[in-house]
Design an enzyme around this catalytic site. Structure first.
Site, PDB file in Angstrom:
ATOM      1  N   MET A 110     -12.346   4.435  -0.044  1.00 40.26           N
ATOM      2  CA  MET A 110     -12.737   4.613   1.236  1.00 40.26           C
ATOM      3  C   MET A 110     -13.408   5.895   0.970  1.00 40.26           C
ATOM      4  O   MET A 110     -12.907   6.795   1.861  1.00 40.26           O
ATOM      5  CB  MET A 110     -11.445   4.442   2.215  1.00 40.26           C
ATOM      6  CG  MET A 110     -11.171   2.939   2.540  1.00 40.26           C
ATOM      7  SD  MET A 110      -9.503   2.945   3.389  1.00 40.26           S
ATOM      8  CE  MET A 110      -8.481   3.116   2.013  1.00 40.26           C
ATOM      9  N   HIS A 153      -1.166  -1.480  -4.287  1.00 45.10           N
ATOM     10  CA  HIS A 153      -2.424  -0.972  -3.525  1.00 45.10           C
ATOM     11  C   HIS A 153      -2.789   0.396  -3.169  1.00 45.10           C
ATOM     12  O   HIS A 153      -1.555   1.115  -2.748  1.00 45.10           O
ATOM     13  CB  HIS A 153      -2.637  -1.703  -2.194  1.00 45.10           C
ATOM     14  CG  HIS A 153      -3.832  -1.669  -1.417  1.00 45.10           C
ATOM     15  ND1 HIS A 153      -4.957  -2.440  -1.961  1.00 45.10           N
ATOM     16  CD2 HIS A 153      -4.328  -0.829  -0.489  1.00 45.10           C
ATOM     17  CE1 HIS A 153      -5.965  -2.249  -0.923  1.00 45.10           C
ATOM     18  NE2 HIS A 153      -5.596  -1.110  -0.233  1.00 45.10           N
ATOM     19  N   ASP A 208      -6.641  -6.847   4.219  1.00 48.88           N
ATOM     20  CA  ASP A 208      -5.917  -5.461   4.298  1.00 48.88           C
ATOM     21  C   ASP A 208      -6.127  -4.718   5.708  1.00 48.88           C
ATOM     22  O   ASP A 208      -7.182  -4.715   6.254  1.00 48.88           O
ATOM     23  CB  ASP A 208      -7.075  -4.318   3.405  1.00 48.88           C
ATOM     24  CG  ASP A 208      -6.232  -2.857   3.215  1.00 48.88           C
ATOM     25  OD1 ASP A 208      -5.149  -3.004   3.813  1.00 48.88           O
ATOM     26  OD2 ASP A 208      -6.959  -2.216   2.446  1.00 48.88           O
ATOM     27  N   MET A 213      -8.948   8.301   0.385  1.00 52.59           N
ATOM     28  CA  MET A 213      -9.685   8.266   1.639  1.00 52.59           C
ATOM     29  C   MET A 213     -10.142   9.725   1.440  1.00 52.59           C
ATOM     30  O   MET A 213      -9.725  10.705   0.959  1.00 52.59           O
ATOM     31  CB  MET A 213      -8.967   8.202   2.660  1.00 52.59           C
ATOM     32  CG  MET A 213      -8.169   6.786   2.884  1.00 52.59           C
ATOM     33  SD  MET A 213      -7.358   6.676   4.533  1.00 52.59           S
ATOM     34  CE  MET A 213      -6.616   5.326   4.361  1.00 52.59           C
ATOM     35  N   ASP A 236      -4.918   3.514  -1.736  1.00 48.62           N
ATOM     36  CA  ASP A 236      -5.707   3.968  -1.011  1.00 48.62           C
ATOM     37  C   ASP A 236      -6.395   5.328  -0.647  1.00 48.62           C
ATOM     38  O   ASP A 236      -5.685   6.435  -0.570  1.00 48.62           O
ATOM     39  CB  ASP A 236      -5.136   3.620   0.721  1.00 48.62           C
ATOM     40  CG  ASP A 236      -5.087   2.093   0.995  1.00 48.62           C
ATOM     41  OD1 ASP A 236      -6.213   1.323   0.907  1.00 48.62           O
ATOM     42  OD2 ASP A 236      -4.012   1.820   1.323  1.00 48.62           O
ATOM     43  N   MET A 284     -11.447  -6.543   5.858  1.00 52.25           N
ATOM     44  CA  MET A 284     -10.311  -5.389   6.502  1.00 52.25           C
ATOM     45  C   MET A 284     -10.053  -6.017   7.632  1.00 52.25           C
ATOM     46  O   MET A 284     -10.920  -6.312   8.419  1.00 52.25           O
ATOM     47  CB  MET A 284     -11.090  -4.047   6.569  1.00 52.25           C
ATOM     48  CG  MET A 284     -11.464  -3.214   5.399  1.00 52.25           C
ATOM     49  SD  MET A 284     -10.089  -2.724   4.266  1.00 52.25           S
ATOM     50  CE  MET A 284      -9.130  -1.766   5.765  1.00 52.25           C
ATOM     51  N   SER A 289       0.804  -1.255   0.140  1.00 46.40           N
ATOM     52  CA  SER A 289      -0.030   0.111   0.045  1.00 46.40           C
ATOM     53  C   SER A 289       0.885   1.214   0.014  1.00 46.40           C
ATOM     54  O   SER A 289       1.662   1.408   0.781  1.00 46.40           O
ATOM     55  CB  SER A 289      -0.822   0.001   1.148  1.00 46.40           C
ATOM     56  OG  SER A 289      -1.565   1.355   1.352  1.00 46.40           O
ATOM     57  N   HIS A 307      -8.550   1.074  -3.690  1.00 43.17           N
ATOM     58  CA  HIS A 307      -9.402   0.807  -2.662  1.00 43.17           C
ATOM     59  C   HIS A 307     -10.059   2.024  -2.199  1.00 43.17           C
ATOM     60  O   HIS A 307      -9.296   3.102  -1.794  1.00 43.17           O
ATOM     61  CB  HIS A 307      -8.526   0.228  -1.554  1.00 43.17           C
ATOM     62  CG  HIS A 307      -9.514   0.024  -0.106  1.00 43.17           C
ATOM     63  ND1 HIS A 307      -8.732  -0.189   0.959  1.00 43.17           N
ATOM     64  CD2 HIS A 307     -10.576  -0.094  -0.019  1.00 43.17           C
ATOM     65  CE1 HIS A 307      -9.517  -0.462   1.907  1.00 43.17           C
ATOM     66  NE2 HIS A 307     -10.836  -0.212   1.368  1.00 43.17           N
TER      67      HIS A 307
HETATM   68  C1  DX5 Z   1      -6.274   1.372   5.841  1.00 45.76           C
HETATM   69  C2  DX5 Z   1      -5.771   0.913   4.506  1.00 45.76           C
HETATM   70  C3  DX5 Z   1      -4.722  -0.073   4.276  1.00 45.76           C
HETATM   71  C4  DX5 Z   1      -3.437   0.270   4.921  1.00 45.76           C
HETATM   72  C5  DX5 Z   1      -2.684  -0.826   5.569  1.00 45.76           C
HETATM   73  O1  DX5 Z   1      -7.301   1.757   5.990  1.00 45.76           O
HETATM   74  O2  DX5 Z   1      -6.584   0.484   3.662  1.00 45.76           O
HETATM   75  O3  DX5 Z   1      -4.379  -0.438   3.022  1.00 45.76           O
HETATM   76  O4  DX5 Z   1      -2.388   0.958   4.262  1.00 45.76           O
HETATM   77  O5  DX5 Z   1      -1.521  -0.509   6.137  1.00 45.76           O
HETATM   78  P1  DX5 Z   1      -0.801  -1.678   7.278  1.00 45.76           P
HETATM   79  O6  DX5 Z   1      -0.238  -2.717   6.407  1.00 45.76           O
HETATM   80  O7  DX5 Z   1       0.114  -0.543   7.620  1.00 45.76           O
HETATM   81  O8  DX5 Z   1      -1.954  -2.037   8.157  1.00 45.76           O
HETATM   82 ZN    ZN Z   2      -6.404  -0.380   1.622  1.00 42.45          ZN
END
Ligand code: DX5
Ligand code: ZN
Length: 225
Positions: free
Chosen positions: A72, A37, A176, A41, A39, A141, A12, A70
């Site tokens: 969010m 990956h 994840d 947000m 993320d 998750m 990620s 991903h």
């Molecule tokens: C959390 C993200 C993950 C995150 C994972 O909201 O969706 O992808 O980056 O990070 P680690 O591996 O550090 O838990």
């Molecule tokens: Zn993620």
């Protein structure tokens, strides 16, 4: 993208240098990443803000593997076209992001992407029984979404049940949150094939010193072998 259930490591970029995504992606792919990956947000669905479609588009030329986005965010539907145009291979939306996940999944495939469905830790897998023929990936998750570096929540029983429900369908199970060499084997044993890892991959390395990325990826791979 051809389907197989071999274990794939998806670093990620939430844990990468935000001022240097292009080189970070090149470095981590050179060190053995299978997917990248990404993320996204929005500060509304989750209590943190990262970036949107413009950043995805800018990093796309650097991704030689699979760009796994991903989302969010809520709502999702108004932004699907923009993320598809930005070059996402997989677009994953949360079941919890709105009342019409069925429509959202249709729209993702309609935009030409593989469709992913993410579940927060508190959401049961029985809720997705009628969605399984519309998805290419289910993201379980194992932390509450929003931040990297959180402690892993052991949802082995949930992953095992999901694996049973999927049967022969070509659907990836992605984990994840909190994935490390210690936690990854539990998830692979339960049926997962895609392991997202942020802090556990990027720790100790940098674009100038990428070897730790490779060691970190190798440590996760060795743990699940
Ligand atoms: C959390 C993200 C993950 C995150 C994972 O909201 O969706 O992808 O980056 O990070 P680690 O591996 O550090 O838990
Ligand atoms: Zn993620």
């Amino acid at each position: 993208m051809t389907f197989d259930r071999s274990v794939k490591i998806a670093p990620s970029i939430l844990s990468a240098d935000f001022a240097n995504f292009g080189q970070e992606i090149q470095a981590v792919e050179a060190q053995g990443a299978d997917w990248i990956h990404v993320d996204v947000m929005d500060g509304h669905f989750v209590p943190n803000i990262t970036f949107g479609p413009a950043t995805c588009k800018a990093i796309r030329p650097h991704v030689k593997t699979v760009m796994d986005v991903h989302l969010m965010i809520a709502p999702v539907d108004p932004y699907i076209e923009a993320f598809a145009e930005a070059g996402a291979d997989i677009l994953t939306a949360h079941l919890e992001a709105g009342p019409h996940i069925h429509r959202t999944l249709q729209a993702i495939r309609g935009a030409g992407c593989k469709a992913g469905l993410a579940l927060n830790p508190g959401t049961g897998v029985e809720d997705i029984a009628y969605l399984l023929d519309m998805v290419d990936l289910v993201c379980v998750m194992t932390v509450n979404p929003g931040f990297g570096g959180q402690a892993f929540i052991d949802l082995s029983a949930k992953v095992r049940r999901l694996r049973q429900m999927i049967g022969d369908r070509p659907i990836h199970i992605e984990i994840d949150g909190g994935v490390t060499p210690a936690t990854a084997p539990l998830m692979v044993a339960a049926g997962a094939d895609v392991l997202v890892a942020g802090s556990a991959v990027f720790k100790g390395g940098s674009v100038a010193n990428p070897a730790p990325y490779g060691e970190n990826i190798a440590a996760i791979r060795a743990a699940v072998a």
